[in-house]
Design a protein around this motif. Sequence first.
Motif, PDB file in Angstrom:
ATOM      1  N   GLU A 263       0.815  -1.209   0.000  1.00  0.00           N
ATOM      2  CA  GLU A 263       0.000   0.000   0.000  1.00  0.00           C
ATOM      3  C   GLU A 263       0.850   1.260   0.000  1.00  0.00           C
ATOM      4  O   GLU A 263       0.559   2.225  -0.709  1.00  0.00           O
ATOM      5  N   GLN A 264       1.931   1.278   0.796  1.00  0.00           N
ATOM      6  CA  GLN A 264       2.768   2.477   0.874  1.00  0.00           C
ATOM      7  C   GLN A 264       3.444   2.753  -0.462  1.00  0.00           C
ATOM      8  O   GLN A 264       3.606   3.910  -0.870  1.00  0.00           O
ATOM      9  N   PHE A 265       3.852   1.688  -1.170  1.00  0.00           N
ATOM     10  CA  PHE A 265       4.482   1.842  -2.475  1.00  0.00           C
ATOM     11  C   PHE A 265       3.500   2.456  -3.473  1.00  0.00           C
ATOM     12  O   PHE A 265       3.850   3.346  -4.254  1.00  0.00           O
ATOM     13  N   VAL A 266       2.249   1.997  -3.435  1.00  0.00           N
ATOM     14  CA  VAL A 266       1.220   2.548  -4.324  1.00  0.00           C
ATOM     15  C   VAL A 266       0.959   4.018  -3.982  1.00  0.00           C
ATOM     16  O   VAL A 266       0.777   4.860  -4.864  1.00  0.00           O
ATOM     17  N   LYS A 267       0.947   4.339  -2.681  1.00  0.00           N
ATOM     18  CA  LYS A 267       0.747   5.736  -2.272  1.00  0.00           C
ATOM     19  C   LYS A 267       1.842   6.640  -2.830  1.00  0.00           C
ATOM     20  O   LYS A 267       1.570   7.757  -3.295  1.00  0.00           O
ATOM     21  N   ASP A 268       3.097   6.179  -2.789  1.00  0.00           N
ATOM     22  CA  ASP A 268       4.207   6.980  -3.302  1.00  0.00           C
ATOM     23  C   ASP A 268       4.054   7.232  -4.804  1.00  0.00           C
ATOM     24  O   ASP A 268       4.329   8.328  -5.298  1.00  0.00           O
ATOM     25  N   LEU A 269       3.607   6.202  -5.538  1.00  0.00           N
ATOM     26  CA  LEU A 269       3.397   6.367  -6.968  1.00  0.00           C
ATOM     27  C   LEU A 269       2.269   7.356  -7.256  1.00  0.00           C
ATOM     28  O   LEU A 269       2.365   8.211  -8.135  1.00  0.00           O
ATOM     29  N   LEU A 270       1.184   7.241  -6.483  1.00  0.00           N
ATOM     30  CA  LEU A 270       0.044   8.138  -6.681  1.00  0.00           C
ATOM     31  C   LEU A 270       0.431   9.592  -6.404  1.00  0.00           C
ATOM     32  O   LEU A 270      -0.050  10.506  -7.065  1.00  0.00           O
ATOM     33  N   LYS A 271       1.306   9.792  -5.435  1.00  0.00           N
ATOM     34  CA  LYS A 271       1.739  11.145  -5.108  1.00  0.00           C
ATOM     35  C   LYS A 271       2.458  11.797  -6.278  1.00  0.00           C
ATOM     36  O   LYS A 271       2.333  13.001  -6.518  1.00  0.00           O
TER      37      LYS A 271
END
Length: 249
Positions: free
Chosen positions: A211-219
């Motif tokens: 989830e944290q990796f996806v959040k970084d990409l979305l940012k």
Amino acid sequence: MENDNHGHLETSKADKAVWLMKCPTLASRSFKTQEEPSRPVAKVILSIDPLLSNDDNELPQFTMELLGPDCGNAPKSYSMDISKDFIPMSVFSESPQGKLTVEGKILNKFDMRPHDENIENYGKLCRERTNKYMTKSRQIQFINNDTGSHMRPMPGMMITSVDRRRQPAKASEMKRTRRDRGEMEEIMFKLFERQSNWTLRQLVQETDQPEQFVKDLLKDLCVYNNKGVNQGSYELKPEYKRADDESNH
């Protein structure tokens, strides 16, 4: 003082101005493929409007052009968006002998993006790489001993019963494996081609990534909708969305 460098920090270059630059995967790969370390990999162009007065707060315009011959279809011209709104940082290095050195302090922070004239080709290239990553290649393996004799129980062989009840998955097996960032960016572009809005939970399920990796990409790639009919979902930033729209016409 001891003669070795253990516990010593070299600070003679601590005040040297350094630029921090975040560049796309395609550009960073071009930097790494240079065979001659002494050969320039790119040039930075600074544009200044002579009509502006010193009182104007407008930041200067920077662009970068790659000089490597092996860029392929990757864009060679990039805009460098400058930002001074960041936490003060310094750059450190460590030698093979363990010597620590302060190489300088961050003066400017840049975010590289393909120049407007290359944004359409960049979008097409991203989609091509996405299709390549998402296409699974199948292999056919021939078995020499096709009679199956090696699978038959031999005389005197003891056959034990196997408990076929499903065993609970171990924590290490349940942990999602993080993909390469460049590969994930292509997959994200492909998903947003399918539909324009996604929630974080949907993207985590679709990509099977932490989830944290996806959040970084979305940012980096998307904007979050705080209100409206798409409240609580993400959509591509205008520069990426514009590339998709133009390529579809």
